[in-house]
Design a protein around this motif. Sequence first.
Motif, PDB file in Angstrom:
ATOM      1  N   ASN A 117      -4.792   5.178   0.330  1.00  0.00           N
ATOM      2  CA  ASN A 117      -4.183   4.031  -0.319  1.00  0.00           C
ATOM      3  C   ASN A 117      -5.272   3.357  -1.137  1.00  0.00           C
ATOM      4  OD1 ASN A 117      -3.159   1.587  -1.030  1.00  0.00           O
ATOM      5  ND2 ASN A 117      -2.175   1.218   0.944  1.00  0.00           N
TER       6      ASN A 117
ATOM      7  N   GLU B 267      10.081   0.998  -1.662  1.00  0.00           N
ATOM      8  CA  GLU B 267       8.752   1.520  -2.009  1.00  0.00           C
ATOM      9  C   GLU B 267       8.616   2.969  -1.535  1.00  0.00           C
ATOM     10  OE1 GLU B 267       6.104  -2.637  -1.948  1.00  0.00           O
ATOM     11  OE2 GLU B 267       6.319  -1.455  -0.121  1.00  0.00           O
ATOM     12  N   LEU B 268       9.105   3.205  -0.325  1.00  0.00           N
ATOM     13  CA  LEU B 268       9.041   4.571   0.208  1.00  0.00           C
ATOM     14  C   LEU B 268       9.904   5.517  -0.624  1.00  0.00           C
ATOM     15  CD1 LEU B 268       7.859   6.221   2.595  1.00  0.00           C
ATOM     16  CD2 LEU B 268       9.997   5.787   3.802  1.00  0.00           C
TER      17      LEU B 268
ATOM     18  N   PHE C 159       5.623  -1.750   4.321  1.00  0.00           N
ATOM     19  CA  PHE C 159       6.188  -1.325   3.050  1.00  0.00           C
ATOM     20  C   PHE C 159       7.694  -1.449   3.130  1.00  0.00           C
ATOM     21  CE2 PHE C 159       5.525   2.290   5.811  1.00  0.00           C
ATOM     22  CZ  PHE C 159       6.769   2.872   5.857  1.00  0.00           C
ATOM     23  N   THR C 160       8.323  -1.517   1.990  1.00  0.00           N
ATOM     24  CA  THR C 160       9.783  -1.603   1.972  1.00  0.00           C
ATOM     25  C   THR C 160      10.383  -0.214   1.837  1.00  0.00           C
ATOM     26  OG1 THR C 160       9.957  -1.758  -0.408  1.00  0.00           O
ATOM     27  CG2 THR C 160       9.629  -3.814   0.777  1.00  0.00           C
TER      28      THR C 160
ATOM     29  N   PHE D 124       3.477   7.876   4.274  1.00  0.00           N
ATOM     30  CA  PHE D 124       2.997   6.597   4.770  1.00  0.00           C
ATOM     31  C   PHE D 124       1.503   6.403   4.557  1.00  0.00           C
ATOM     32  CE2 PHE D 124       6.574   8.168   7.272  1.00  0.00           C
ATOM     33  CZ  PHE D 124       7.508   7.216   6.921  1.00  0.00           C
TER      34      PHE D 124
ATOM     35  N   LEU E 241       0.782   4.405   1.422  1.00  0.00           N
ATOM     36  CA  LEU E 241       1.292   3.035   1.267  1.00  0.00           C
ATOM     37  C   LEU E 241       0.519   2.067   2.163  1.00  0.00           C
ATOM     38  CD1 LEU E 241       5.104   3.866   1.380  1.00  0.00           C
ATOM     39  CD2 LEU E 241       3.771   3.272  -0.647  1.00  0.00           C
ATOM     40  N   ASP E 242       0.772   0.782   1.962  1.00  0.00           N
ATOM     41  CA  ASP E 242       0.257  -0.221   2.880  1.00  0.00           C
ATOM     42  C   ASP E 242       0.861  -0.007   4.262  1.00  0.00           C
ATOM     43  OD1 ASP E 242      -1.054  -1.363   0.755  1.00  0.00           O
ATOM     44  OD2 ASP E 242       0.510  -2.871   0.390  1.00  0.00           O
TER      45      ASP E 242
ATOM     46  N   ARG F  71       7.428 -11.805   1.323  1.00  0.00           N
ATOM     47  CA  ARG F  71       7.761 -10.448   0.909  1.00  0.00           C
ATOM     48  C   ARG F  71       9.223 -10.214   1.228  1.00  0.00           C
ATOM     49  NH1 ARG F  71       3.421  -5.894   1.507  1.00  0.00           N
ATOM     50  NH2 ARG F  71       5.060  -5.023   0.217  1.00  0.00           N
TER      51      ARG F  71
ATOM     52  N   ASN G  93       3.488   2.990  -8.840  1.00  0.00           N
ATOM     53  CA  ASN G  93       4.538   3.999  -8.852  1.00  0.00           C
ATOM     54  C   ASN G  93       4.140   5.298  -9.548  1.00  0.00           C
ATOM     55  OD1 ASN G  93       7.054   4.907  -8.076  1.00  0.00           O
ATOM     56  ND2 ASN G  93       8.061   4.191  -9.942  1.00  0.00           N
TER      57      ASN G  93
ATOM     58  N   LEU H 220      10.854  -5.052   5.343  1.00  0.00           N
ATOM     59  CA  LEU H 220       9.619  -4.284   5.486  1.00  0.00           C
ATOM     60  C   LEU H 220       9.625  -3.452   6.758  1.00  0.00           C
ATOM     61  CD1 LEU H 220       7.132  -7.041   4.436  1.00  0.00           C
ATOM     62  CD2 LEU H 220       7.482  -4.872   3.294  1.00  0.00           C
TER      63      LEU H 220
END
Lengths: 228, 228
Positions: free
Chosen positions: B101, B164-165, B160-161, B153, B156-157, B205, B24, B209
Amino acid sequence: MSAFHTYKNPSLAVDMVVFGYQDNKLSVLLLNRNEEPFKNEWTLPGGFVRMEDTFEETCTNILSKKLGLTKLYLEQLYSFDETDRDPRGRVISVAYYSLINPAKFKIVAGSMANDVKWFEVKKMPKLAFDHKKIFAAAIKRLQSKILYFPLGFELLDDLFTMSELHQLYECILDTEIDRRNFSRKILDADFIINTGIKREGVKNRQPDLFKFNKKLKQNNFHLNIQQQ
Amino acid sequence: MSAFHTYKNPSLAVDMVVFGYQDNKLSVLLLNRNEEPFKNEWTLPGGFVRMEDTFEETCTNILSKKLGLTKLYLEQLYSFDETDRDPRGRVISVAYYSLINPAKFKIVAGSMANDVKWFEVKKMPKLAFDHKKIFAAAIKRLQSKILYFPLGFELLDDLFTMSELHQLYECILDTEIDRRNFSRKILDADFIINTGIKREGVKNRQPDLFKFNKKLKQNNFHLNIQQQ
DNA sequence: TTAGTTTGTGTTATTTTGACACAAAGGTAA
DNA sequence: TTACCTTTGTGTCAAAATAACACAAACTAA
């Protein structure tokens, strides 16, 4: 870095998209080349960057010495680096765009060109090198930046009417904008409110002229005009 | 142009602001120089442009060969031209920024540096050359562009959730954003609607997602998030 | 199980926007 | 001067976008 002197360096040039606004049309200044390559074809004004000059100095020198243009709004646009963009060899072009009021200058074709002419952006001739791409980038930047930064004033006289400004925006954005809503947005913009820009009548002109103080340019505003 | 070979050309380099997002926090990749000038000081990764390489090729070579980073988002930022920006002589720097990332790569200090480290953007050390200025321009660009282009994006992976975004946006913009309004804006964005981006549960998870299709990046959207 | 946290959906007041009515002011021609 | 037309300024209003927030469902941890 030990490699500092082992590279041969690409040549470095600036090219400029000089915008002017006349007769309710947006135009760009082009030169007709008098040398190969692309002899007798139209190009953006430009030139090589000398070791001791910054980009802006290079731009200023070219525009003032060869075309008689001074004290211009200049902004860096993008650097173009395709390896085959110049047939003479590797030349990087750092593109700038400039906004001028053509009424303030007399354009003179210097030794570098057969001819210098304003072309309306909707009637552009074929351009040499990759200058079509540079021109396209400049238009796009101008259209997007004018929505949040008071660029338009650079293209008008120091005094101008609201409707002149309105027409300029319609012309640059190539869209219709409601006159009354536009007027309110301009008057509500921070750079007007915070700085107390003056509106005043002037003899022999319409009574709603703005007096534009160049110092106001720094203040951001956002017009949020809808493209049609 | 007859002057083509009569100018001595400035050296030409690229410098890169490589952003990564971990824990974060938004971070930037810096190198500790092992040569003069600025030996043992921190700098942005960069290098000279060879005659046969474009800027992007130069960036890609430096990042892949020396740091093991490949397939990155790269965007040209600005070209820095002050005549005294490098004590070795005249060097133009074309700045790029990149989004990666960090979880996908192992960073390795190559021969060019004593050390390579991620620094949080809020805890940056003193930077050599004019790299502080380049870094500042990159942050500004990232903050403004993420509002209308789905840059986030890249950091991030692939999965992602939404939260998270959401945290990523709050972190980059350095502001609070209402979770529920943010979520609606993302879901209403054209690039989600037009392309039918999938949301799916994944084992172990959280069930919300996103599955992000890299092809979606081309579609513009506008978030219009208010800065506090 | 329970308590606390995270996440999804819905509501509402406020602000912004776009479209347009109408009146006031200025210009022009008789 | 008057009559007529054009330009400009102010006001209204409905629709859309936005920000703030309530509440319930789902999940986590003990």
